[in-house]
Design a protein around this motif. Structure first.
Motif, PDB file in Angstrom:
ATOM      1  N   ALA A   5       0.130  -1.489  -0.394  1.00 21.05           N
ATOM      2  CA  ALA A   5      -0.048  -0.092  -0.388  1.00 21.05           C
ATOM      3  C   ALA A   5       1.070   1.014  -0.247  1.00 21.05           C
ATOM      4  CB  ALA A   5      -0.929   0.031   1.201  1.00 21.05           C
ATOM      5  N   THR A   6       0.847   2.280  -0.665  1.00 23.21           N
ATOM      6  CA  THR A   6       1.343   3.600  -0.723  1.00 23.21           C
ATOM      7  C   THR A   6       0.268   4.531  -0.725  1.00 23.21           C
ATOM      8  OG1 THR A   6       1.449   3.303  -3.054  1.00 23.21           O
ATOM      9  CG2 THR A   6       3.138   2.502  -2.776  1.00 23.21           C
ATOM     10  N   SER A   7       1.272   5.654  -0.130  1.00 23.31           N
ATOM     11  CA  SER A   7       0.374   7.320  -0.169  1.00 23.31           C
ATOM     12  C   SER A   7       1.313   8.141  -0.404  1.00 23.31           C
ATOM     13  CB  SER A   7      -0.634   7.449   1.331  1.00 23.31           C
ATOM     14  OG  SER A   7      -0.995   6.419   1.485  1.00 23.31           O
ATOM     15  N   ALA A   8       0.688   8.862  -1.604  1.00 27.46           N
ATOM     16  CA  ALA A   8       1.667   9.755  -2.053  1.00 27.46           C
ATOM     17  C   ALA A   8       1.200  11.189  -2.265  1.00 27.46           C
ATOM     18  CB  ALA A   8       2.301   9.283  -3.323  1.00 27.46           C
ATOM     19  N   ARG A   9       1.719  12.288  -2.279  1.00 24.55           N
ATOM     20  CA  ARG A   9       1.088  13.016  -2.758  1.00 24.55           C
ATOM     21  C   ARG A   9       1.643  13.459  -4.284  1.00 24.55           C
ATOM     22  NH1 ARG A   9       1.249  17.268   1.366  1.00 24.55           N
ATOM     23  NH2 ARG A   9       1.422  16.572   3.692  1.00 24.55           N
ATOM     24  N   ILE A  10       0.909  14.366  -4.739  1.00 26.79           N
ATOM     25  CA  ILE A  10       1.482  14.854  -6.025  1.00 26.79           C
ATOM     26  C   ILE A  10       2.845  14.819  -6.387  1.00 26.79           C
ATOM     27  CG2 ILE A  10       1.154  16.510  -7.806  1.00 26.79           C
ATOM     28  CD1 ILE A  10      -1.612  15.591  -8.642  1.00 26.79           C
ATOM     29  N   ASP A  11       3.456  14.823  -7.551  1.00 30.58           N
ATOM     30  CA  ASP A  11       5.073  15.056  -7.004  1.00 30.58           C
ATOM     31  C   ASP A  11       4.527  16.608  -7.679  1.00 30.58           C
ATOM     32  OD1 ASP A  11       7.960  13.363  -8.036  1.00 30.58           O
ATOM     33  OD2 ASP A  11       7.102  15.680  -8.980  1.00 30.58           O
ATOM     34  N   ARG A  12       5.488  17.653  -6.757  1.00 31.85           N
ATOM     35  CA  ARG A  12       5.546  18.701  -7.186  1.00 31.85           C
ATOM     36  C   ARG A  12       6.035  19.393  -8.976  1.00 31.85           C
ATOM     37  NH1 ARG A  12       8.638  22.175  -3.515  1.00 31.85           N
ATOM     38  NH2 ARG A  12       8.344  23.592  -3.694  1.00 31.85           N
ATOM     39  N   GLU A  13       7.650  18.538  -9.133  1.00 32.47           N
ATOM     40  CA  GLU A  13       8.147  18.486 -10.269  1.00 32.47           C
ATOM     41  C   GLU A  13       7.383  18.280 -11.679  1.00 32.47           C
ATOM     42  OE1 GLU A  13      11.827  19.713 -10.306  1.00 32.47           O
ATOM     43  OE2 GLU A  13      10.833  20.243  -8.342  1.00 32.47           O
ATOM     44  N   GLN A  14       6.519  17.753 -10.805  1.00 33.42           N
ATOM     45  CA  GLN A  14       5.725  16.726 -11.881  1.00 33.42           C
ATOM     46  C   GLN A  14       4.490  17.958 -11.939  1.00 33.42           C
ATOM     47  OE1 GLN A  14       3.386  13.235 -11.148  1.00 33.42           O
ATOM     48  NE2 GLN A  14       5.612  11.955 -12.532  1.00 33.42           N
ATOM     49  N   GLU A  15       3.872  18.822 -11.085  1.00 35.74           N
ATOM     50  CA  GLU A  15       2.863  19.472 -11.496  1.00 35.74           C
ATOM     51  C   GLU A  15       3.697  20.419 -11.827  1.00 35.74           C
ATOM     52  OE1 GLU A  15       1.765  20.692  -7.295  1.00 35.74           O
ATOM     53  OE2 GLU A  15      -0.400  20.855  -7.913  1.00 35.74           O
ATOM     54  N   PHE A  16       5.149  21.236 -11.528  1.00 37.00           N
ATOM     55  CA  PHE A  16       5.162  22.744 -11.697  1.00 37.00           C
ATOM     56  C   PHE A  16       5.500  22.055 -13.557  1.00 37.00           C
ATOM     57  CE2 PHE A  16       9.875  25.058 -12.812  1.00 37.00           C
ATOM     58  CZ  PHE A  16       9.431  26.090 -12.846  1.00 37.00           C
ATOM     59  N   TYR A  17       6.186  21.208 -14.260  1.00 38.40           N
ATOM     60  CA  TYR A  17       6.059  20.883 -15.104  1.00 38.40           C
ATOM     61  C   TYR A  17       5.119  21.309 -15.999  1.00 38.40           C
ATOM     62  CZ  TYR A  17       8.088  18.558 -19.639  1.00 38.40           C
ATOM     63  OH  TYR A  17       8.536  17.965 -20.708  1.00 38.40           O
ATOM     64  N   LEU A  18       4.562  20.656 -15.761  1.00 39.25           N
ATOM     65  CA  LEU A  18       3.589  20.778 -16.341  1.00 39.25           C
ATOM     66  C   LEU A  18       2.163  22.478 -16.821  1.00 39.25           C
ATOM     67  CD1 LEU A  18       1.211  18.000 -15.107  1.00 39.25           C
ATOM     68  CD2 LEU A  18       1.853  18.065 -17.242  1.00 39.25           C
ATOM     69  N   GLU A  19       2.646  23.049 -15.382  1.00 40.08           N
ATOM     70  CA  GLU A  19       2.007  24.641 -15.481  1.00 40.08           C
ATOM     71  C   GLU A  19       3.614  25.937 -15.916  1.00 40.08           C
ATOM     72  OE1 GLU A  19       0.594  24.015 -10.579  1.00 40.08           O
ATOM     73  OE2 GLU A  19       2.053  25.834 -10.866  1.00 40.08           O
ATOM     74  N   SER A  20       4.689  24.557 -15.747  1.00 36.78           N
ATOM     75  CA  SER A  20       5.388  25.306 -16.944  1.00 36.78           C
ATOM     76  C   SER A  20       5.296  25.690 -18.588  1.00 36.78           C
ATOM     77  CB  SER A  20       7.344  25.746 -16.576  1.00 36.78           C
ATOM     78  OG  SER A  20       7.006  23.831 -16.874  1.00 36.78           O
ATOM     79  N   ARG A  21       3.999  24.541 -18.896  1.00 39.79           N
ATOM     80  CA  ARG A  21       4.018  24.932 -20.373  1.00 39.79           C
ATOM     81  C   ARG A  21       2.623  25.576 -20.162  1.00 39.79           C
ATOM     82  NH1 ARG A  21       8.423  23.602 -20.093  1.00 39.79           N
ATOM     83  NH2 ARG A  21       8.829  22.338 -20.940  1.00 39.79           N
ATOM     84  N   GLY A  22       1.702  26.314 -19.270  1.00 35.79           N
ATOM     85  CA  GLY A  22       0.781  26.692 -19.364  1.00 35.79           C
ATOM     86  C   GLY A  22      -1.045  26.718 -18.997  1.00 35.79           C
ATOM     87  N   ILE A  23      -0.548  25.252 -18.324  1.00 31.83           N
ATOM     88  CA  ILE A  23      -1.873  24.622 -17.634  1.00 31.83           C
ATOM     89  C   ILE A  23      -2.214  24.866 -16.751  1.00 31.83           C
ATOM     90  CG2 ILE A  23      -2.587  21.795 -17.143  1.00 31.83           C
ATOM     91  CD1 ILE A  23      -0.401  21.383 -19.557  1.00 31.83           C
ATOM     92  N   ARG A  24      -3.204  24.973 -16.419  1.00 30.37           N
ATOM     93  CA  ARG A  24      -3.570  26.077 -14.975  1.00 30.37           C
ATOM     94  C   ARG A  24      -3.243  24.935 -14.014  1.00 30.37           C
ATOM     95  NH1 ARG A  24      -6.158  28.223 -18.806  1.00 30.37           N
ATOM     96  NH2 ARG A  24      -6.475  30.451 -19.221  1.00 30.37           N
ATOM     97  N   ALA A  25      -3.126  24.898 -12.617  1.00 26.14           N
ATOM     98  CA  ALA A  25      -2.839  24.131 -11.428  1.00 26.14           C
ATOM     99  C   ALA A  25      -3.846  23.438 -11.672  1.00 26.14           C
ATOM    100  CB  ALA A  25      -3.529  24.754 -10.629  1.00 26.14           C
ATOM    101  N   ALA A  26      -5.905  23.346 -12.066  1.00 29.76           N
ATOM    102  CA  ALA A  26      -6.430  22.113 -11.493  1.00 29.76           C
ATOM    103  C   ALA A  26      -6.295  21.822 -12.630  1.00 29.76           C
ATOM    104  CB  ALA A  26      -8.198  23.294 -11.550  1.00 29.76           C
TER     105      ALA A  26
END
Lengths: 255, 449
Positions: free
Chosen positions: B391-412
């Motif tokens: 069993a694992t529990s993890a948050r969203i990876d911040r680097e992945q989130e930043f990567y997507l956002e750095s392409r103009g994709i909104r946080a949601a």
């Protein structure tokens, strides 16, 4: 055509100052290279301008076409025209390149405006052909299991699709063999040759990349500041004399 | 809408009184006596069984105070044209639509499929015409995971449902769809889908659970308070290949129970996927019995937990024969103050050598206030087996989130993409494109609310 102005920029990670008063103006369509040894703040500069949350800007300003970007979220900065080509692009399992790029293109449309899917794929395939990327690539998950060369080509593909005003390219040459480097450089050069080319800030450790992407200006960075600027011959001089030369000749000037 | 301000003492029968049961029996009086006898016995069991006590390990971490049986009713009929119905999206596929426990619309299988001997009908018709088949398979597995009271309630009040029978060697080329609606305040529904895939047959069945409910006046997103106790029996004979999808999208105020019982015979391959999107509190119990050599069961689930939703998932993989395999993968995305519970057990009988069993629960935490509980378990009595669980529990990876956002994709939107990326490992197992798209659509809608 757009201009990027970096004014007396100070950046910290935690309490540690990394960039200590950096000034640089990139005029429309120009290519500037920043060179310097590891740990001098080159990548910090690129990531902080893109809005990475780990980096705190403690002073100065970054203006894109006269507008400060510092109060913007990373996604707003990107939509304003900034693009960061990552040194280590994130792997995102389960998200296909097609869906990812589509979301990025969609995010640039006005609210309520639907993406023209046919036009999108046509444009995507044209850019992929230009970068010699197989079409099967689009169904693969973003950077997941990609080789170093594939990751960097994927960055250039995104840059070609999103048509930024200003691109920050962070060690795009790292981890590439000579063939991969040539393909990536050709991609960047084709973007430069297009109408309304972006300004480009090339961050690199080695002169090698600059044989393929010829810069208008070269800057040497040391300890968080630009300590010397010149034309492409500066890169050759640096290559010949090594970074020890920077340490001995140029560092005292900033001490 | 009735709101309960203080928790009432746990009533034994709540709204499901003897009078309510008699009213139900009067409606099904035409069904075979053996079945009515079973319903009477089930009602007696339901009435005699207390609500789950806090000490019951099968309810560890569950919120028991909200398990009330008060305030529900056996709902009046509704017409098909009153429902906001959405089709299966597969051209030519057969479907049955139930609302408030009654059939309201159907599309039979095309003639060639019917000629091949496939039966796709209501449970009531099957009880009348194919009594022996129903008797052998309907609710044939005892409740083992803690909900005996609610399983008895389901059996007692079961009025109608879907019956799918695929004879030996026959392949059902198109999936069949079964829709179950609950309509009106306090509506109690007892959906059931019985699938019998005989030797070397092949079939795909999709169950949809949806509320046809008016928005709640208190919170338009929540809808009406309803009650659903659903069941599914899936029998896969020798060499059969059965795929079962269940898409649970009840109103956000619904109390939901769902029981899946799978039996896989020699060399049978079963894949079940439960998508959990709706309900306020949803308990899902899934049981796979690998009863002959070579049997394989894939148990998959995806949950999008929002707001104050609680999803309570209890699973059991029982390996009774050698060379059997099972693979469980339950993935939850948690937002807001949502809560999930996963409790899984792999049991390997002494004779079941060379068992290969896997169990995994992965939680993606999209909020600091969400709570994911995992209780993986093994009970192995054979000595030559391969069993793993995790069993694992993890948050969203911040680097992945930043990567997507750095392409103009909104946080949601970035979050939604990452959740779909997280789910793709399961979604990708659905070969049928239209069904894959339908699952994706339900998940996407959930992110819009």
């Amino acid at each position: 055509m757009s201009q990027l102005e970096i004014k007396d920029l100070h950046i910290s990670i935690g309490d540690k100052p990394i960039v200590k008063g950096l000034n640089l103006t990139i005029k429309p369509g120009q290519v500037h290279a920043i060179m310097g040894p590891n740990g001098t703040g080159k990548s910090t500069l690129a990531k902080a301008i893109a809005g990475h949350p780990d980096y705190a800007i403690t002073g100065g300003d970054v203006l894109l076409d006269g507008q400060s970007v510092l109060a913007m979220e990373p996604d707003e900065r990107a939509r304003a025209g900034l693009f960061l080509a990552f040194q280590y692009p994130s792997e995102i399992p389960g998200v296909s390149i097609a869906n990812f790029l589509r979301a990025a293109v969609q995010a640039r449309l006005a609210e309520g405006e639907e993406l023209d899917a046919t036009g999108y794929y046509k444009r995507l395939y044209a850019k992929m052909d230009l970068l010699k990327i197989d079409r099967k690539f689009t169904s693969r998950a973003v950077n997941d299991g990609f080789s170093g060369g594939e990751k960097k080509r994927c960055e250039i593909l995104q840059m070609a699709m999103l048509e930024p005003k200003m691109a920050l390219m962070d060690e795009t040459d790292s981890g590439l063999d000579i063939d991969a480097l040539r393909i990536v450089a050709e991609g960047v050069n084709s973007i430069r040759a297009a109408a309304n080319p972006p300004g480009i800030l090339l961050i690199t450790h080695y002169q090698r990349l600059l044989d393929y992407i010829v810069p208008d200006h070269v800057h040497v960075m040391w300890d968080g500041r630009i300590v010397k600027s010149g034309d492409k011959s500066l890169a050759l001089e640096l290559e010949a004399k090594g970074y020890d030369w920077v340490k001995q000749e140029l560092a005292p000037a900033t001490a | 809408m009735a709101q309960i301000s203080t928790p009432a003492p746990a009533s034994v029968v709540g709204s499901f009184t003897r009078e309510a049961f008699d009213a139900h029996l009067a409606r099904v009086a035409h069904l075979p006596p053996w079945w009515l006898e079973r319903q009477r016995a089930a009602y007696a069991r339901f009435a005699a069984t207390p609500m789950p006590p806090r000490t019951n390990e099968g309810w560890r971490f569950s919120n028991l105070s909200t398990l009330t049986l008060e305030g529900f009713n056996l709902p009046a009929p509704v017409r098909f044209d009153q429902l906001a119905h959405r089709e299966l999206g597969v051209t030519g596929a057969g479907h049955l639509v139930f609302a408030n426990n009654r059939l309201v619309a159907s599309q039979p299988l095309d003639a060639s499929t019917a000629d091949a001997g496939i039966i796709f009908d209501t449970l009531q018709n099957a009880l009348l015409k194919h009594g022996d088949l129903v008797k052998a398979h309907l609710l044939a597995q005892p409740s083992k995971l803690g909900s005996d009271k609610f399983a008895a309630l389901h059996e007692a009040f079961l009025e109608d449902g879907a019956f799918i029978y695929v004879p030996k060697g026959v392949t059902a080329t198109l999936p069949v769809g079964v829709f179950h609606y609950a309509s009106g305040p306090g509506a109690a529904v007892f959906p059931h889908t019985l699938v019998i895939a005989e030797e070397n047959s092949k079939v795909t069945v999709a169950d949809f659970f949806r509320s046809d409910s008016q928005p709640s006046t208190l919170n338009p997103q929540l809808g009406e308070r309803q009650f659903a106790v659903g069941g599914n029996d899936l029998y896969a004979g020798h060499g059969a290949q059965a795929t079962y999808l269940a898409m649970q999208d009840w109103s956000r105020e619904t109390l939901s129970f769902q029981f899946n019982a799978t039996v896989a015979r020699r060399d049978a391959k079963v894949l079940s996927l439960n998508l959990h999107a709706g309900a306020r509190q949803a308990r899902h119990e899934s049981f796979s019995q690998l009863s002959a050599p070579g049997a394989h069961s894939e148990m998959l689930a995806l949950t999008v937990a929002h707001g104050a939703q609680e999803f309570d998932q209890r699973t059991l993989q029982i390996h009774q024969a050698p060379n059997t395999s099972s693979n469980l993968l339950y993935k939850n995305a948690l937002l807001d103050q949502a809560k999930t519970i996963f409790s899984g057990l792999i049991v390997v009988d002494p004779d079941a050598q060379k068992t290969d069993a896997y169990q995994s629960n992965r939680n993606l935490m999209l909020s600091d206030e969400a709570e994911a509980n995992s209780l993986p378990g093994l009970e192995i009595q054979a000595n030559d087996v391969r069993c793993t669980h995790g069993a694992t529990s993890a948050r969203i990876d911040r680097e992945q989130e930043f990567y997507l956002e750095s392409r103009g994709i909104r946080a949601a939107q970035a979050q939604e993409l990452l959740v779909f990326g997280f789910f793709e490992e399961v979604l990708g197992r659905i070969e049928h494109q239209e069904l894959h798209d339908r699952l994706t659509e339900i998940i996407r809608e959930k992110f819009k609310t």
